[in-house]
Design a protein around this motif. Sequence first.
Motif, PDB file in Angstrom:
ATOM      1  N   ALA A 110      82.692  46.776  -9.367  1.00 31.80           N
ATOM      2  CA  ALA A 110      82.501  47.391  -8.049  1.00 31.80           C
ATOM      3  C   ALA A 110      82.711  46.352  -6.955  1.00 31.80           C
ATOM      4  N   ASP A 111      83.168  46.815  -5.785  1.00 30.87           N
ATOM      5  CA  ASP A 111      83.303  45.884  -4.655  1.00 30.87           C
ATOM      6  C   ASP A 111      82.611  46.388  -3.397  1.00 30.87           C
ATOM      7  N   LEU A 112      81.860  47.483  -3.497  1.00 36.17           N
ATOM      8  CA  LEU A 112      81.094  47.972  -2.346  1.00 36.17           C
ATOM      9  C   LEU A 112      79.723  48.434  -2.821  1.00 36.17           C
ATOM     10  N   MET A 113      78.688  47.801  -2.277  1.00 35.40           N
ATOM     11  CA  MET A 113      77.325  48.184  -2.655  1.00 35.40           C
ATOM     12  C   MET A 113      76.702  49.011  -1.541  1.00 35.40           C
ATOM     13  N   PHE A 114      76.318  50.239  -1.844  1.00 33.64           N
ATOM     14  CA  PHE A 114      75.530  51.058  -0.922  1.00 33.64           C
ATOM     15  C   PHE A 114      74.066  50.805  -1.254  1.00 33.64           C
ATOM     16  N   VAL A 115      73.328  50.214  -0.336  1.00 36.66           N
ATOM     17  CA  VAL A 115      71.884  50.088  -0.557  1.00 36.66           C
ATOM     18  C   VAL A 115      71.261  51.286   0.136  1.00 36.66           C
ATOM     19  N   SER A 116      71.001  52.332  -0.639  1.00 32.81           N
ATOM     20  CA  SER A 116      70.559  53.582  -0.025  1.00 32.81           C
ATOM     21  C   SER A 116      69.152  53.913  -0.476  1.00 32.81           C
ATOM     22  N   GLY A 117      68.194  53.591   0.397  1.00 32.45           N
ATOM     23  CA  GLY A 117      66.817  53.948   0.103  1.00 32.45           C
ATOM     24  C   GLY A 117      65.858  52.821   0.387  1.00 32.45           C
ATOM     25  N   THR A 118      64.599  53.062   0.042  1.00 30.54           N
ATOM     26  CA  THR A 118      63.531  52.106   0.308  1.00 30.54           C
ATOM     27  C   THR A 118      63.651  50.905  -0.623  1.00 30.54           C
ATOM     28  N   VAL A 119      63.607  49.713  -0.045  1.00 33.81           N
ATOM     29  CA  VAL A 119      63.752  48.499  -0.853  1.00 33.81           C
ATOM     30  C   VAL A 119      62.364  47.921  -1.100  1.00 33.81           C
TER      31      VAL A 119
ATOM     32  N   VAL B 273      72.299  51.715   3.964  1.00 33.92           N
ATOM     33  CA  VAL B 273      72.240  53.132   4.328  1.00 33.92           C
ATOM     34  C   VAL B 273      70.814  53.510   4.700  1.00 33.92           C
ATOM     35  N   GLY B 274      70.609  53.870   5.954  1.00 31.65           N
ATOM     36  CA  GLY B 274      69.325  54.409   6.383  1.00 31.65           C
ATOM     37  C   GLY B 274      68.351  53.369   6.917  1.00 31.65           C
ATOM     38  N   ALA B 275      67.295  53.895   7.524  1.00 25.59           N
ATOM     39  CA  ALA B 275      66.308  53.030   8.181  1.00 25.59           C
ATOM     40  C   ALA B 275      65.605  52.112   7.197  1.00 25.59           C
ATOM     41  N   CYS B 276      65.345  52.599   5.978  1.00 30.60           N
ATOM     42  CA  CYS B 276      64.619  51.766   5.011  1.00 30.60           C
ATOM     43  C   CYS B 276      65.427  50.536   4.636  1.00 30.60           C
ATOM     44  N   ALA B 277      66.676  50.740   4.245  1.00 28.75           N
ATOM     45  CA  ALA B 277      67.498  49.596   3.820  1.00 28.75           C
ATOM     46  C   ALA B 277      67.799  48.681   4.995  1.00 28.75           C
ATOM     47  N   THR B 278      67.829  49.241   6.204  1.00 31.86           N
ATOM     48  CA  THR B 278      68.151  48.446   7.383  1.00 31.86           C
ATOM     49  C   THR B 278      66.960  47.622   7.867  1.00 31.86           C
ATOM     50  N   SER B 279      65.762  48.241   7.855  1.00 30.80           N
ATOM     51  CA  SER B 279      64.626  47.543   8.483  1.00 30.80           C
ATOM     52  C   SER B 279      63.277  47.816   7.826  1.00 30.80           C
TER      53      SER B 279
ATOM     54  N   VAL C  69      73.916  51.656   8.631  1.00 28.07           N
ATOM     55  CA  VAL C  69      73.974  53.058   9.046  1.00 28.07           C
ATOM     56  C   VAL C  69      72.556  53.495   9.390  1.00 28.07           C
ATOM     57  N   PRO C  70      72.260  53.796  10.661  1.00 28.63           N
ATOM     58  CA  PRO C  70      70.896  54.195  11.023  1.00 28.63           C
ATOM     59  C   PRO C  70      70.607  55.635  10.618  1.00 28.63           C
ATOM     60  N   GLY C  71      69.322  55.981  10.639  1.00 30.25           N
ATOM     61  CA  GLY C  71      68.942  57.366  10.355  1.00 30.25           C
ATOM     62  C   GLY C  71      67.926  57.435   9.237  1.00 30.25           C
ATOM     63  N   CYS C  72      67.154  58.516   9.229  1.00 28.05           N
ATOM     64  CA  CYS C  72      66.139  58.709   8.197  1.00 28.05           C
ATOM     65  C   CYS C  72      66.092  60.179   7.795  1.00 28.05           C
ATOM     66  N   PRO C  73      66.960  60.621   6.922  1.00 25.53           N
ATOM     67  CA  PRO C  73      68.087  59.878   6.373  1.00 25.53           C
ATOM     68  C   PRO C  73      69.310  60.026   7.267  1.00 25.53           C
ATOM     69  N   PRO C  74      70.295  59.152   7.139  1.00 25.16           N
ATOM     70  CA  PRO C  74      71.559  59.388   7.849  1.00 25.16           C
ATOM     71  C   PRO C  74      72.281  60.570   7.219  1.00 25.16           C
ATOM     72  N   SER C  75      73.019  61.283   8.026  1.00 27.81           N
ATOM     73  CA  SER C  75      73.781  62.416   7.482  1.00 27.81           C
ATOM     74  C   SER C  75      74.948  61.893   6.649  1.00 27.81           C
ATOM     75  N   PRO C  76      75.495  62.726   5.788  1.00 24.60           N
ATOM     76  CA  PRO C  76      76.678  62.300   5.028  1.00 24.60           C
ATOM     77  C   PRO C  76      77.820  61.868   5.943  1.00 24.60           C
ATOM     78  N   GLU C  77      77.954  62.541   7.106  1.00 27.59           N
ATOM     79  CA  GLU C  77      79.016  62.135   8.043  1.00 27.59           C
ATOM     80  C   GLU C  77      78.779  60.713   8.551  1.00 27.59           C
ATOM     81  N   ALA C  78      77.495  60.378   8.791  1.00 26.80           N
ATOM     82  CA  ALA C  78      77.180  59.034   9.284  1.00 26.80           C
ATOM     83  C   ALA C  78      77.505  57.986   8.220  1.00 26.80           C
ATOM     84  N   ILE C  79      77.210  58.307   6.963  1.00 24.84           N
ATOM     85  CA  ILE C  79      77.524  57.342   5.887  1.00 24.84           C
ATOM     86  C   ILE C  79      79.044  57.187   5.774  1.00 24.84           C
TER      87      ILE C  79
END
Length: 206
Positions: free
Chosen positions: A72-81, A105-111, A135-145
């Motif tokens: 893989a060459d792209l990691m989506f970190v999607s969710g609470t870390v 992806v999303g507020a959790c992974a971002t901050s 990508v901001p949002g809780c959760p971000p929409s599929p369009e935002a991702i």
Amino acid sequence: MKIDEPVVPEEFNRNVFLTTIDAIYNWGRTKSMWPMAFGLACCAIEFMAMMASRFDLIRFGMEIIRASPRQADLMFVSGTVTKKMVPNIVRLYNQMAEPKYVLAVGACATSGGPFKEGYNVVSGIDKFLPVDVYVPGCPPSPEAILYGVMKVHEKVMGQSVRTAPWYKKDQLNEPLPMPMLGPDLYNPKDRDALMKVVDAVGVDKG
Ligand code: SF4
């Protein structure tokens, strides 16, 4: 514009651009990115929706979701870390080959999102990994991702084989250090360090 200035049609400019090595190479990379299957919490549901037929990540040439970080060459970190998950995320990142990209992806992974300052949650994955796009949002929409993916593609298109660090002999890609967070995270093979923690917090060893 002066009357004798040559007029270059827009298509002509674009064709010249497409004949550069960087443009062809980067175009190929954006159209063959392989994301890693990786879901941590609710944002992963939006990731799944983005993969499905309505939003259709496949039209970007990215339909091959890999279960192995080595492919893989792209990691989506999607969710609470969580603190427990961070070492595993860093280990997976280290196992990915260069060039590699990370999308938070999303507020959790971002901050840390709604769980920021929680005893078991870290305040963003960028404390441990280089993040390329947030990508901001809780959760971000599929369009935002999807928009975040397009931003990753923009970043790739702006890179050059002449300056990319992964082609430079003197810039070997050292693995990131494995984080150890708090007394609830320890290396089970390092018994001495564990016993020091046990002594420090006063746990009954009996
Ligand atoms: S950002 Fe919101 S939707 Fe996404 S993982 Fe965190 S709590 Fe869930």
